[in-house]
Design an enzyme around this catalytic site. Structure first.
Site: not given
Ligand SMILES: *Cc1c(COP(=O)(O)O)cnc(C)c1O
Length: 393
Positions: A89, A111, A377
């Site tokens: 993020k 938000e 992610s």
């Molecule tokens: C917020 C988040 C997501 C989902 O958000 P996307 O915009 O779909 O990437 C996925 N993995 C993690 C670790 C997150 O913090």
């Protein structure tokens, strides 16, 4: 044919800017400027320097040997979990705050649902010394105390949204209202590839660093820039958009998008938008969303806070509709099992969102010489209590 955005702000039939008239000036200012500013050499230099020295990029592309042996294929993990703040993020919040500064903005609003985007926003506001207000549903504030504390420690003001279901959509409404009232000095940092044009494209561009790095790193390791498969989880779709970005129009590379089935696609407690969603408008964008027959948004459910969203961004709606990406829905149970498996095979505890992407290996068989890149992610520290409760650790 291109799977990227067109000059009108659409991916195929999805996207656009369906907003109240009061927001036109804000959105118009962004639309006119976001490409010009973000392609300026001085912007790129500052962005890349921060990604390197502050976030710790490039994130490694790690060959997961034991996981690969188990599934008899070649699995690479793109380690976004190693970024500062523990997920992808921050790539987006750094990009947007640099843009906001160049637009002369002195105040940031955002938000947040689970608080992850709120923390990433509060982080970059502290970095830049800019005032930060984060709207968050009252219920979410109670559920996500550690992230609320992080935001406060970082100097942000957390404002509870007290209307409606007191969760993410109500926080989004409050943020919109704030922005309408403060169009001149305030920038609204949206946290995924959702919202009115130009947000989906702007966020995708800031996350595109992920696939840019995959290309170079895979070339070094495998002698080719192109994997056979890319796999990423999709909440709103920003980590997935970053993973796919430079491969969208290269159909030699297969794309797999993983959604949260929750307790099961037919259970009434799910967030699998591609299966359950229909065309509609959410947060100013025409896309696929979960809704009742008369168009009310359905409350989604997933064990993972980051995938607990009733829509997907317009890029992903188009990837689904055109068949460019294969969509797979993974249940809570399958995801939790995959998260434990990665922990014990590779010594990496993933975020529960990411665990959904990893569960694909139990669903689909790959060839031994397939090269697969999974976007890791985020890291699992924030989810430890969930893992503890689930596995009775
Ligand atoms: C917020 C988040 C997501 C989902 O958000 P996307 O915009 O779909 O990437 C996925 N993995 C993690 C670790 C997150 O913090």
């Amino acid at each position: 044919m291109s799977y990227n955005i067109n000059e009108k702000g659409y991916y195929g039939e999805f996207g656009g800017a369906y907003i109240p008239e009061m927001l036109y000036p804000n959105i118009e200012e962004l639309s006119q400027n976001y490409i010009k500013i973000s392609e300026d050499p001085s912007f790129k230099e500052e962005f890349n320097q921060l990604l390197k020295d502050y976030v710790g990029r490039p994130s490694p592309l790690y060959f997961a040997k034991r996981l690969s042996e188990k599934y008899n294929t070649k699995i690479y993990l793109k380690r976004e979990d190693l970024n500062h703040t523990g997920a992808h993020k921050v790539n987006n919040t750094i990009g947007q705050i640099l843009l906001a500064k160049r637009l002369g903005k002195t105040r940031i609003i955002a938000e947040t649902g689970a608080g992850q985007h709120g923390v990433a926003t509060a982080t970059v506001c502290a970095l830049m010394g800019i005032e930060c207000v984060v709207y968050m549903g009252e219920i979410d504030i109670a559920r996500q105390a550690p992230n609320v504390a992080r935001m406060k420690m970082l100097g942000a003001k957390v404002v509870p949204a007290l209307s409606g279901s007191r969760t993410l959509k109500d926080a989004t409404n409050e943020a919109m209202r704030d922005w309408i009232n403060n169009p001149v000095n305030t920038h609204y940092i949206v946290g995924s590839v959702v919202g009115p044009h130009p947000y989906p494209d702007m966020v995708a561009r800031f996350q595109a660093i992920v696939s840019e790095e995959i290309k170079t790193q895979l070339k070094e390791k495998e002698g080719t820039e192109n994997p056979d498969y890319l796999i990423a989880c999709v909440g709103g779709g920003s980590n997935a958009a970053g993973t796919y970005y430079h491969y969208l129009d290269n159909t030699d590379v297969n794309i797999i998008a993983v959604e949260a089935a929750g307790k099961g696609v037919d259970s009434g407690q799910s967030a699998a938008t591609s299966v359950l969603g229909k065309e509609g408008i959410i947060h100013g964008s025409k896309t696929l969303l979960m809704q009742t027959n008369d168009g009310q948004i359905t409350e989604p459910y997933s064990i993972s806070a980051g995938l607990d969203y009733p829509g997907v961004g317009p890029m992903h709606a188009n990837l689904y509709k055109t068949g460019r990406a294969e969509f797979i829905a993974i249940t809570d149970d399958e995801a939790m099992t995959a998260g434990l498996e990665l922990s014990q095979l590779e010594g990496i505890i993933p975020a529960i969102e990411t665990s959904h992407a990893l569960a694909v290996f139990e669903h689909k068989t790959f060839n031994p010489d397939d090269i697969i890149v999974v976007n890791l992610s985020g890291r699992g520290d924030k989810d430890l209590q969930n893992y503890i409760d689930y596995f009775k650790l």
